[in-house]
Design an enzyme around this catalytic site. Structure first.
Site, short mmCIF file in Angstrom:
data_model
loop_
_atom_site.label_atom_id
_atom_site.label_comp_id
_atom_site.label_asym_id
_atom_site.label_seq_id
_atom_site.Cartn_x
_atom_site.Cartn_y
_atom_site.Cartn_z
N TRP A 86 20.70 45.07 39.98
CA TRP A 86 21.72 45.14 41.03
C TRP A 86 21.10 45.49 42.38
O TRP A 86 21.50 44.98 43.41
CB TRP A 86 22.83 46.12 40.66
CG TRP A 86 23.57 45.69 39.43
CD1 TRP A 86 23.62 46.36 38.24
CD2 TRP A 86 24.36 44.49 39.25
NE1 TRP A 86 24.39 45.65 37.34
CE2 TRP A 86 24.84 44.51 37.93
CE3 TRP A 86 24.68 43.41 40.07
CZ2 TRP A 86 25.65 43.49 37.41
CZ3 TRP A 86 25.47 42.40 39.57
CH2 TRP A 86 25.94 42.44 38.26
N ASP A 146 25.46 52.22 45.77
CA ASP A 146 26.25 51.41 44.85
C ASP A 146 26.53 52.31 43.64
O ASP A 146 25.64 52.58 42.84
CB ASP A 146 25.44 50.18 44.44
CG ASP A 146 26.15 49.32 43.39
OD1 ASP A 146 27.25 49.70 42.95
OD2 ASP A 146 25.59 48.26 43.02
N LYS A 177 34.49 49.40 36.00
CA LYS A 177 33.75 50.20 35.02
C LYS A 177 34.40 51.57 34.82
O LYS A 177 34.74 51.91 33.71
CB LYS A 177 32.29 50.33 35.44
CG LYS A 177 31.53 49.06 35.09
CD LYS A 177 30.56 48.60 36.11
CE LYS A 177 30.09 47.19 35.79
NZ LYS A 177 29.38 46.58 36.90
C1 LIG Z 1 28.75 45.68 37.64
C2 LIG Z 1 27.90 46.08 38.77
C3 LIG Z 1 27.85 45.33 39.95
C4 LIG Z 1 28.59 44.02 40.12
O1 LIG Z 1 29.91 44.26 40.36
P1 LIG Z 1 30.94 43.08 40.71
O2 LIG Z 1 32.18 43.86 40.97
O3 LIG Z 1 31.01 42.21 39.50
O4 LIG Z 1 30.43 42.37 41.89
C5 LIG Z 1 27.06 45.79 40.99
N1 LIG Z 1 26.39 46.95 40.88
C6 LIG Z 1 26.40 47.70 39.76
C7 LIG Z 1 25.61 48.96 39.68
C8 LIG Z 1 27.16 47.27 38.67
O5 LIG Z 1 27.20 48.02 37.56
#
Ligand SMILES: *Cc1c(COP(=O)(O)O)cnc(C)c1O
Length: 366
Positions: free
Chosen positions: A107, A177, A201
């Site tokens: 990511w 993030d 999540k």
């Molecule tokens: C799942 C995830 C993403 C991607 O998220 P989307 O909402 O599908 O764009 C980005 N960063 C992390 C750390 C993730 O776990």
């Protein structure tokens, strides 16, 4: 076997992932006639009083539970965490300016690649050579005082590593993030310039992205970009510039209410540690039958990654686990192996059941 008899599986999906059963049941009850409106929440105008309450209630709960200081805005956007990879540099990185990225997984790499389109991102540290099984030491991080920002991924969903403390970046805004560990524990929001997370999540269903942004950054943001991609557009209109994902925001608010009723983030954090420990203890006590991916000091309490001796045995483990009602234990398609995602909404009971299953599987296959 399952105490929650309506739920026929133990859900360890990495995202979208488990939601609390009481929240799903409440949503079901309210689905057709929302709080006396005679309509579903999905059928209400996003300008109506009934929706307004839901919207502001979700923001207020986020602020309170996560102890977000007054000088931050809370935004509900769309496009997932992935659109934030682009919006952050688009708003804050000038063509000649640098931004430091902490490369701890897939990511982070995606975020880095987007930043290249707008300015000059560089790597402050990378754990790639160690197959991202660790987190960089915060004392060794070198960045420039005039960087636009420093970016990190607080929990590496795919590799199962997690930052346990965050660097102090002083005047350089720290951007995080937090898609896969937001609100899994209390943190000091004031250390960050911007926090973002896709909801699917830890916070609710997919379709909503939470952004927490320090107000002074909004003043410096690039104004020569499309309206929908400006943080300012959404900040000025309380995330109601256009139609927000109303059902998702409602669900997010209900998940936060559920966290409140559990006792808040301190309680949730303890639970998450306990849950992960059940599974890590089996890995550590297995004499190498299960091989943990992350080095112990960097282990995630959200995503527990491990392998078995060979792919044959892994296949057998995953097939038998599926059979026994454990869903989502396969590793990310980019790394293979196994992964148990034990987000806030995954009950302790599920982690105990998995630890027992793993012990039994080892007995049967030694
Ligand atoms: C799942 C995830 C993403 C991607 O998220 P989307 O909402 O599908 O764009 C980005 N960063 C992390 C750390 C993730 O776990």
């Amino acid at each position: 076997m399952l105490k929650q008899s309506i739920r026929t599986v133990y859900n360890f999906n990495a995202g979208p992932s488990a939601l609390p059963l009481p929240v799903l049941e409440k949503a079901q009850q309210e689905l057709v006639n929302f709080r006396g409106t005679g309509m579903s929440i999905m059928e209400l105008s996003h300008r109506s009083k009934a929706y307004d309450e839901v919207h502001n209630d979700a923001i207020a709960r986020l602020r309170k539970l996560f102890s977000i200081p007054e000088n931050y805005e809370v935004l509900f956007l769309q496009g997932g965490a992935s659109l934030q990879f682009s919006m952050i540099p688009m708003n804050f990185l000038k063509p000649t300016q640098k931004a430091g990225y902490l490369m701890t997984g897939v990511w982070a790499e995606k975020a880095f690649d987007e930043a290249k389109l707008f300015g000059e991102p560089y790597e402050i540290a990378s754990t790639k050579e160690r197959n991202h099984n660790t987190i960089p030491n915060i004392k060794d991080l070198q960045y420039n005082e005039d960087d636009a920002y420093v970016h990190l991924t607080s929990n590496n969903t795919i590799y199962g590593t997690q930052w346990k403390e965050f660097p102090n970046t002083g005047n350089v805004p720290l951007v995080a993030d937090m898609s896969s560990d937001i609100m899994s524990k209390p943190i000091d929001v004031s250390k960050f310039g911007l926090i973002y997370a896709g909801a699917q999540k830890n916070l609710g269903p997919s379709g909503v992205t939470v952004v927490i942004i320090r107000k002074d950054l909004l003043e410096e943001a690039n104004s020569e970009i499309p309206t929908m991609l400006k943080y300012n557009t959404h900040a000025k209109s309380n995330s109601l510039y256009h139609t927000p994902p109303t059902f998702g925001i409602y669900m997010l608010g209900e998940v936060l209410r559920w966290i409140e009723e559990l006792g808040g983030l301190e309680v949730v954090a303890k639970q998450n540690e306990t849950k992960a420990k059940y599974i890590y203890d089996v890995i550590d006590g297995s004499n190498g039958f299960y091989i943990g991916h992350a080095e112990p000091a960097s282990r995630s309490y959200m995503n527990i990654t491990f392998r078995l001796a060979d792919e044959e045995l892994e296949k057998k483990f995953l097939a038998e686990a599926q059979e026994a009602g454990f869903v989502g234990l396969n590793g990310h398609r980019s790394v293979g192996g196994c992964r148990a995602s034990a987000y806030n909404s995954v009950p302790v009971e599920a982690c105990i059941a998995l630890s027992e299953f793993m012990t039994q599987f080892q007995e049967n296959n030694r």
